[in-house]
Every structure is written in C-alpha cells, then in structure tokens.
Scaffold this motif. Structure first.
Motif, PDB file in Angstrom:
ATOM      1  N   HIS A  21      84.857  -9.125 -39.736  1.00  0.00           N
ATOM      2  CA  HIS A  21      83.760  -8.304 -39.223  1.00  0.00           C
ATOM      3  C   HIS A  21      84.074  -7.708 -37.859  1.00  0.00           C
ATOM      4  O   HIS A  21      83.328  -6.858 -37.367  1.00  0.00           O
ATOM      5  CB  HIS A  21      82.490  -9.152 -39.118  1.00  0.00           C
ATOM      6  N   LEU A  22      85.177  -8.155 -37.249  1.00  0.00           N
ATOM      7  CA  LEU A  22      85.547  -7.669 -35.924  1.00  0.00           C
ATOM      8  C   LEU A  22      86.781  -6.776 -35.978  1.00  0.00           C
ATOM      9  O   LEU A  22      87.676  -6.985 -36.793  1.00  0.00           O
ATOM     10  CB  LEU A  22      85.840  -8.848 -34.985  1.00  0.00           C
ATOM     11  N   LYS A  23      86.836  -5.812 -35.081  1.00  0.00           N
ATOM     12  CA  LYS A  23      87.997  -4.942 -34.969  1.00  0.00           C
ATOM     13  C   LYS A  23      88.504  -4.970 -33.533  1.00  0.00           C
ATOM     14  O   LYS A  23      87.753  -4.774 -32.593  1.00  0.00           O
ATOM     15  CB  LYS A  23      87.634  -3.509 -35.360  1.00  0.00           C
ATOM     16  N   LYS A  24      89.779  -5.222 -33.393  1.00  0.00           N
ATOM     17  CA  LYS A  24      90.443  -5.297 -32.090  1.00  0.00           C
ATOM     18  C   LYS A  24      89.680  -6.196 -31.115  1.00  0.00           C
ATOM     19  O   LYS A  24      88.860  -5.744 -30.329  1.00  0.00           O
ATOM     20  CB  LYS A  24      90.655  -3.922 -31.468  1.00  0.00           C
ATOM     21  N   PHE A  25      90.000  -7.453 -31.156  1.00  0.00           N
ATOM     22  CA  PHE A  25      89.333  -8.427 -30.300  1.00  0.00           C
ATOM     23  C   PHE A  25      90.347  -9.426 -29.771  1.00  0.00           C
ATOM     24  O   PHE A  25      91.498  -9.464 -30.211  1.00  0.00           O
ATOM     25  CB  PHE A  25      88.224  -9.150 -31.073  1.00  0.00           C
ATOM     26  N   VAL A  26      89.914 -10.236 -28.827  1.00  0.00           N
ATOM     27  CA  VAL A  26      90.735 -11.350 -28.347  1.00  0.00           C
ATOM     28  C   VAL A  26      89.941 -12.632 -28.521  1.00  0.00           C
ATOM     29  O   VAL A  26      88.703 -12.620 -28.492  1.00  0.00           O
ATOM     30  CB  VAL A  26      91.146 -11.191 -26.863  1.00  0.00           C
ATOM     31  N   THR A  27      90.656 -13.711 -28.717  1.00  0.00           N
ATOM     32  CA  THR A  27      90.035 -15.035 -28.784  1.00  0.00           C
ATOM     33  C   THR A  27      90.334 -15.777 -27.495  1.00  0.00           C
ATOM     34  O   THR A  27      91.481 -15.800 -27.028  1.00  0.00           O
ATOM     35  CB  THR A  27      90.577 -15.840 -29.976  1.00  0.00           C
ATOM     36  N   VAL A  28      89.307 -16.357 -26.906  1.00  0.00           N
ATOM     37  CA  VAL A  28      89.473 -17.178 -25.706  1.00  0.00           C
ATOM     38  C   VAL A  28      89.251 -18.633 -26.098  1.00  0.00           C
ATOM     39  O   VAL A  28      88.204 -18.983 -26.643  1.00  0.00           O
ATOM     40  CB  VAL A  28      88.474 -16.767 -24.610  1.00  0.00           C
ATOM     41  N   TRP A  29      90.272 -19.458 -25.849  1.00  0.00           N
ATOM     42  CA  TRP A  29      90.184 -20.892 -26.135  1.00  0.00           C
ATOM     43  C   TRP A  29      90.047 -21.654 -24.826  1.00  0.00           C
ATOM     44  O   TRP A  29      90.852 -21.481 -23.906  1.00  0.00           O
ATOM     45  CB  TRP A  29      91.423 -21.372 -26.887  1.00  0.00           C
ATOM     46  N   VAL A  30      89.000 -22.487 -24.746  1.00  0.00           N
ATOM     47  CA  VAL A  30      88.723 -23.244 -23.522  1.00  0.00           C
ATOM     48  C   VAL A  30      88.794 -24.743 -23.814  1.00  0.00           C
ATOM     49  O   VAL A  30      87.938 -25.279 -24.525  1.00  0.00           O
ATOM     50  CB  VAL A  30      87.320 -22.910 -22.966  1.00  0.00           C
ATOM     51  N   PRO A  31      89.798 -25.441 -23.298  1.00  0.00           N
ATOM     52  CA  PRO A  31      89.821 -26.906 -23.459  1.00  0.00           C
ATOM     53  C   PRO A  31      88.764 -27.526 -22.549  1.00  0.00           C
ATOM     54  O   PRO A  31      88.686 -27.200 -21.364  1.00  0.00           O
ATOM     55  CB  PRO A  31      91.238 -27.288 -23.019  1.00  0.00           C
ATOM     56  N   ILE A  32      87.957 -28.404 -23.114  1.00  0.00           N
ATOM     57  CA  ILE A  32      86.907 -29.047 -22.321  1.00  0.00           C
ATOM     58  C   ILE A  32      87.370 -30.400 -21.789  1.00  0.00           C
ATOM     59  O   ILE A  32      87.061 -30.774 -20.659  1.00  0.00           O
ATOM     60  CB  ILE A  32      85.623 -29.211 -23.160  1.00  0.00           C
ATOM     61  N   ASN A  33      88.124 -31.136 -22.592  1.00  0.00           N
ATOM     62  CA  ASN A  33      88.667 -32.420 -22.114  1.00  0.00           C
ATOM     63  C   ASN A  33      90.083 -32.648 -22.642  1.00  0.00           C
ATOM     64  O   ASN A  33      90.570 -33.766 -22.663  1.00  0.00           O
ATOM     65  CB  ASN A  33      87.768 -33.585 -22.531  1.00  0.00           C
TER      66      ASN A  33
END
Length: 282
Positions: free
Chosen positions: A166-178
């Motif tokens: 459903h998305l076109k041209k995007f970035v994924t942001v991964w955030v480690p919490i622990n």
C-alpha cells in the motif's frame, strides 16, 4: 571584545557546516548501502519510558495467553496448531498476532509512541533521506516483543516492500528499545541489496511470514546499536530478524515514513499537522 565575538561566530559557522557535512555523508551512505544507523537521535528518557510501558503491556499479554493455556515465554508450533484449531476467527487472529511478537492494535495506537518521532532532530534527518520537505507516517508503528527461542517471531529475510504494497517509496525506521547486547538478537541486513536483488516469494505455509528467499548466498550483517540510535532502511533492503538467545524479552519498534510526493492507500499521520488521513497525498 570584537575578536571574541568573531571567534564565537566562526565556531558557530564551523559547527553548522560540520553538521551539514555529517548529514550529507549519512545520506550518501544510506543511498549506497540501503541503510544507515543514526546515533543518539531519540532521547534516552523516552526510550526508558517506552521500555517500561511495553514491559507492563507484555505482562498483561502473558496473563491473557496463560488463561488460554498458552505460555508466551515458551511458544512452540503446538501453540500455533492449538490456536488454529481451537479459536474463532477473531480470537485466532489476535492470538496468532501475539505469538509472532506483535502487540495488539490498541497498544500500537497508544500516544506514547508519538514521543519517538515528533522531535525536530528526528524529522529533519528522515526528511533529508527521503528528499522531502514534509513527512508522513504509516498508521500504526509496530512495537514488537520477542521471547527467548520463539522461532515463530523470527521474520525471515525479506524486504519491507513485500509486506507494505500500500506504500510507495518509503523508509523503515527500526528503534531498539532494550536491544543493546548481541545475545538479545536484533536486525540482520544485507548491505546494498536494495540495488542488487529483487525478492519474489510466497506466504509461508503457516501464514505468518513470507518464505525466506533461497537465492541469496551472501551473509547478512549484524550491527550492535546503543540506546537512542535508530536504523533507517530502504524499502527494498533485504533484512530479517534474529533469534533472542537471552532470558530477557526483546522490545523494538519499527515505523514506515514517506514524503510529500508519495502516497499510502491506508491511514497515515501527517507529522506537520498531527492529522490522521487516508488515501493519496497530492
């Protein structure tokens, strides 16, 4: 007096240019490698706050699952079979979601996650990588909880474009919490694969994830990150998640962002206005 003022202005100019140079280097690395790790983007107190929140919600989930005879700390394929055979469709979807390390939608939609992405520092960095003056986020972000040796929660090598048509041209942001020790696992990435590989695979027989690609011979890389760091990935970068070998529950959050000229056919958050909308952005 004038000399001191001149030196102060020069330091300010040099600092500004130094930051610009670093940002341009990060952008170049992102374009070349398909990912970049940005250091200390999220304030540590926000990470700690979310860690506490997710820890409490995980305990709630453990209680709900235990009432159904499922130990969330020791998930096996037998638990998946039980869920598929025993529960109605609504309950089945809920429990399948939980055993694969996902939180329910009501948790995903909690306003506590807004603190992660509302800072100017974070938004400016993502805008730069997207070549956009504005920023939009797919609703909702995905907080994850991964228990020790829960193989059903391990996402095989994939690209995020597979899971987000459903998305076109995007970035994924991964955030480690622990996730700040290798024993807890985390993300594996295949640098530059966004340019060299194209994955086409079917949904696995258990219906949980796409099948892992069998055509990739290169070994993906692991990068140890610190509290407050984020990893930004191209939508076509090949990556996967690792097994948690520790006795702790692994918490992380991933979210998808896109720019003004791109669109989503599902709900998204306008980070400029705070308004949730749907369909195409013009």
């Amino acid at each position: 007096m004038y000399i001191a003022l001149f030196i102060k202005k020069m330091k300010k100019f040099q600092n500004k240019n130094s930051k610009k140079s670093i940002a341009n280097f990060q952008k170049k690395k992102f374009e070349e490698d398909g990912f970049v790790i940005l250091k200390k983007v999220i304030p540590e107190q926000i990470i700690d706050k979310i860690n506490l929140f997710l820890s409490k919600e995980r305990i709630v989930l453990e209680s709900i699952m235990m009432n159904e005879g499922i130990n969330l700390k020791k998930i096996t394929n037998d638990d998946l079979n039980k869920i598929n055979k025993t529960f109605s469709t609504d309950k089945k979807d809920f429990f399948r979601n939980v055993i694969t390390g996902n939180f329910p939608k009501k948790i995903k939609g909690n306003e506590i996650f807004n603190d992660l992405f509302k800072s100017r520092k974070f938004q400016e960095k993502i805008k730069l990588l997207l070549n956009s003056e504005k920023l939009f986020m797919h609703i909702y972000p995905s907080p994850r909880h991964i228990s020790k040796k829960n193989n059903l929660s391990i996402v095989p090598l994939h690209t995020d474009s597979q899971y987000n048509p459903h998305l076109k041209k995007f970035v994924t942001v991964w955030v480690p919490i622990n996730v700040f020790e290798k024993k807890m696992g985390g993300i594996l990435v295949l640098p530059r694969s966004h340019k060299t590989h194209r994955i086409k695979s079917k949904i696995r027989k258990d219906g949980l994830w796409f099948e892992s690609t069998k055509t990739i011979k290169e070994k993906p890389h692991y990068f140890l990150m610190s509290k407050g760091d984020i990893m930004v990935m191209n939508q076509n970068l090949i990556h996967g998640s690792m097994e948690n070998k520790s006795n702790k529950i692994r918490f992380s959050i991933d979210a998808r962002f896109f720019g003004k000229k791109n669109y989503s056919t599902k709900h998204f958050l306008n980070l400029q206005t705070g308004v949730i909308s749907k369909n195409i952005i013009n």
